[in-house]
Design a protein around this motif. Structure first.
Motif, PDB file in Angstrom:
ATOM      1  N   LEU A   1      43.092  44.481  50.604  1.00 53.43           N
ATOM      2  CA  LEU A   1      41.791  45.121  50.937  1.00 53.43           C
ATOM      3  C   LEU A   1      41.934  46.504  50.090  1.00 53.43           C
ATOM      4  CD1 LEU A   1      41.670  44.997  54.810  1.00 53.43           C
ATOM      5  CD2 LEU A   1      40.419  43.551  52.895  1.00 53.43           C
ATOM      6  N   THR A   2      43.215  46.939  49.776  1.00 57.48           N
ATOM      7  CA  THR A   2      43.403  48.245  49.062  1.00 57.48           C
ATOM      8  C   THR A   2      42.960  47.874  47.542  1.00 57.48           C
ATOM      9  OG1 THR A   2      45.012  49.018  50.611  1.00 57.48           O
ATOM     10  CG2 THR A   2      44.829  49.982  48.400  1.00 57.48           C
ATOM     11  N   LEU A   3      43.575  46.838  46.907  1.00 58.64           N
ATOM     12  CA  LEU A   3      43.250  46.412  45.632  1.00 58.64           C
ATOM     13  C   LEU A   3      42.027  46.043  45.300  1.00 58.64           C
ATOM     14  CD1 LEU A   3      46.786  45.059  44.646  1.00 58.64           C
ATOM     15  CD2 LEU A   3      45.806  47.384  44.176  1.00 58.64           C
ATOM     16  N   LEU A   4      41.208  45.345  46.256  1.00 58.13           N
ATOM     17  CA  LEU A   4      40.076  44.748  45.855  1.00 58.13           C
ATOM     18  C   LEU A   4      38.942  45.546  45.166  1.00 58.13           C
ATOM     19  CD1 LEU A   4      38.705  41.904  45.893  1.00 58.13           C
ATOM     20  CD2 LEU A   4      37.836  42.518  48.237  1.00 58.13           C
ATOM     21  N   PRO A   5      38.832  46.841  45.965  1.00 57.10           N
ATOM     22  CA  PRO A   5      37.787  47.797  45.075  1.00 57.10           C
ATOM     23  C   PRO A   5      38.215  48.331  43.966  1.00 57.10           C
ATOM     24  CG  PRO A   5      38.612  48.682  46.988  1.00 57.10           C
ATOM     25  CD  PRO A   5      39.255  47.523  47.133  1.00 57.10           C
ATOM     26  N   ALA A   6      39.405  48.468  43.688  1.00 60.72           N
ATOM     27  CA  ALA A   6      40.029  48.654  42.175  1.00 60.72           C
ATOM     28  C   ALA A   6      39.400  47.728  41.037  1.00 60.72           C
ATOM     29  CB  ALA A   6      41.470  48.761  42.076  1.00 60.72           C
ATOM     30  N   TRP A   7      39.153  46.595  41.706  1.00 63.59           N
ATOM     31  CA  TRP A   7      38.559  45.673  40.399  1.00 63.59           C
ATOM     32  C   TRP A   7      37.061  45.894  40.126  1.00 63.59           C
ATOM     33  CZ3 TRP A   7      37.135  39.963  42.565  1.00 63.59           C
ATOM     34  CH2 TRP A   7      36.657  39.139  41.407  1.00 63.59           C
ATOM     35  N   ARG A   8      36.605  45.833  38.983  1.00 56.84           N
ATOM     36  CA  ARG A   8      35.432  46.401  38.539  1.00 56.84           C
ATOM     37  C   ARG A   8      34.186  45.319  38.871  1.00 56.84           C
ATOM     38  NH1 ARG A   8      35.605  50.574  33.889  1.00 56.84           N
ATOM     39  NH2 ARG A   8      36.478  52.478  35.038  1.00 56.84           N
ATOM     40  N   CYS A   9      34.601  44.074  39.659  1.00 55.67           N
ATOM     41  CA  CYS A   9      33.644  42.979  39.838  1.00 55.67           C
ATOM     42  C   CYS A   9      32.475  43.814  40.720  1.00 55.67           C
ATOM     43  CB  CYS A   9      34.172  42.024  40.556  1.00 55.67           C
ATOM     44  SG  CYS A   9      33.019  40.864  41.416  1.00 55.67           S
ATOM     45  N   GLU A  10      31.076  43.511  40.514  1.00 56.63           N
ATOM     46  CA  GLU A  10      29.901  44.058  41.103  1.00 56.63           C
ATOM     47  C   GLU A  10      29.329  43.370  42.113  1.00 56.63           C
ATOM     48  OE1 GLU A  10      27.623  45.061  37.739  1.00 56.63           O
ATOM     49  OE2 GLU A  10      28.521  46.984  37.305  1.00 56.63           O
ATOM     50  N   ALA A  11      30.265  42.279  42.612  1.00 58.26           N
ATOM     51  CA  ALA A  11      29.750  41.551  43.742  1.00 58.26           C
ATOM     52  C   ALA A  11      29.688  42.125  44.988  1.00 58.26           C
ATOM     53  CB  ALA A  11      30.666  40.214  43.918  1.00 58.26           C
TER      54      ALA A  11
END
Length: 363
Positions: A15-25
């Motif tokens: 959950l912490t790392l997921l928003p660091a991914w620049r995927c726009e989904a």
């Protein structure tokens, strides 16, 4: 017990790392929102681990370190919106009525029928400018009772949850309604004249959120924010951008907007001013925003009482004090930020040149 906490920590790492991914989904960008809630849960997890785990074992301290690192990362994003952080916008020294502007931003929630509560809020707080989001023809008809006090207006009633209205005591000029990215999502752009005769360039926005029921990606929202940010960055005029941006104050996209535009956030160092969801206090986020140029200092900002919508209204009072520009500084964009912004605009085939630029004194 160790493996129980091990898998909980794995869950929080994801959950912490997921928003660091620049995927726009939408399911990725949605994890920008609950950083405060995740920080609270991580703090509780950390406390329980310290009480329950065998602290003589190295593997216990590994788990504790992982939880603490995740907590620190979440706090890095949200602490600026607490009183633990220095303010970004200085407090106004004087309340000069000739140089102040009170802006009330209210997402009314189209199905909400408690118009009398909103009207009472307006009359109790007497903003100079009221902007309503999600206001349709029904809301326009009933807000007509305000027009004696608010003789200037811009109206765009829509029944798709993206109608918008501006009511102003202060003179408006060069007003335009534009559809910057999506053909059904309007924005408004105008000049507002203070009693002192100084003119302010103002942009009212309400881009669609990334969600499974609307846009599956944040692409459209991000492009609109970026093109407005780049447009205002090229101006030396006093500027205000306000509205429901369908993004939290601490997201990477909102930070990108602040970096590109050079605009200041009066919430920094003062509080989150969570405006959504009015009905569920454990799940509230700051979705309704007001950013401004360094020409202004802050007289006050507060969230107003509920009026039947799923959003709270927010009232911001600014003072035009351009002589204090040197005391204030926002975020700065890097070349990587500029390239990221360019990529977002190219994905929607838009540019900052498409954003209306009302000019002071018609220039």
């Amino acid at each position: 017990m160790y493996w129980f906490f091990f898998w909980i920590n794995v869950f929080f790492i994801l959950l912490t790392l997921l928003p660091a991914w620049r995927c726009e989904a939408w399911w990725v960008r949605g994890m920008d929102f609950p950083r405060l809630q995740l920080a609270i849960l991580l703090a509780l997890l950390l406390a329980v681990q310290l009480l329950v785990l065998n602290l003589s074992l190295v593997k216990s301290w590994v788990l504790i370190s992982v939880s603490a690192t995740c907590l620190a990362y979440q706090l890095w994003w949200v602490v600026p919106y607490t009183r633990l952080f220095p303010v970004e916008v200085k407090a106004a020294k004087d309340r000069d009525p000739q140089r102040t502007i009170r802006v009330m931003t209210a997402n009314v929630c189209t199905p909400n029928r408690h118009v009398e509560k909103l009207v009472q809020l307006v009359r109790n707080n007497m903003p100079d400018v009221l902007v309503t989001l999600e206001s349709d023809q029904w809301w326009q008809d009933r807000l007509a009772v305000l027009e004696d006090d608010y003789p200037y207006s811009i109206k765009c009633p829509l029944d798709n949850l993206y109608g918008m209205h501006v009511y102003s005591k202060l003179k408006l000029s060069q007003s335009q309604v534009e559809y910057l990215v999506e053909p059904t999502i309007p924005s408004m752009h105008t000049l507002i004249e203070l009693p002192s005769r100084h003119q302010i360039r103002v942009h009212f926005l309400h881009p669609a959120p990334p969600s499974p029921t609307e846009n599956e990606e944040s692409t459209e929202r991000d492009a609109e924010l970026v093109m407005v940010a780049r447009s205002v960055a090229e101006s030396d005029e006093p500027i205000i951008v306000t509205g429901d941006l369908n993004d939290v104050a601490w997201s990477a996209t909102t930070r990108l907007f602040r970096k590109l535009s050079g605009l200041l956030d009066p919430r920094v160092g003062r509080g989150m001013f969570n405006t959504f969801h009015a009905g569920y206090w454990p799940m509230r986020w700051p979705l309704d925003h007001l950013f401004h140029s360094e020409h202004f200092t802050l007289l006050g900002m507060r969230r107003l009482p509920a009026f039947g919508s799923d959003h709270f209204a927010i009232l911001t009072e600014l003072c035009y004090e351009p002589e204090r520009e040197v005391e204030q500084e926002g975020l700065n964009a890097t070349p990587a930020d500029q390239q990221w912004a360019e990529d977002k605009m190219q994905s929607q085939n838009v540019t900052e040149a498409q954003v209306p630029e009302p000019r002071s004194n018609g220039q």
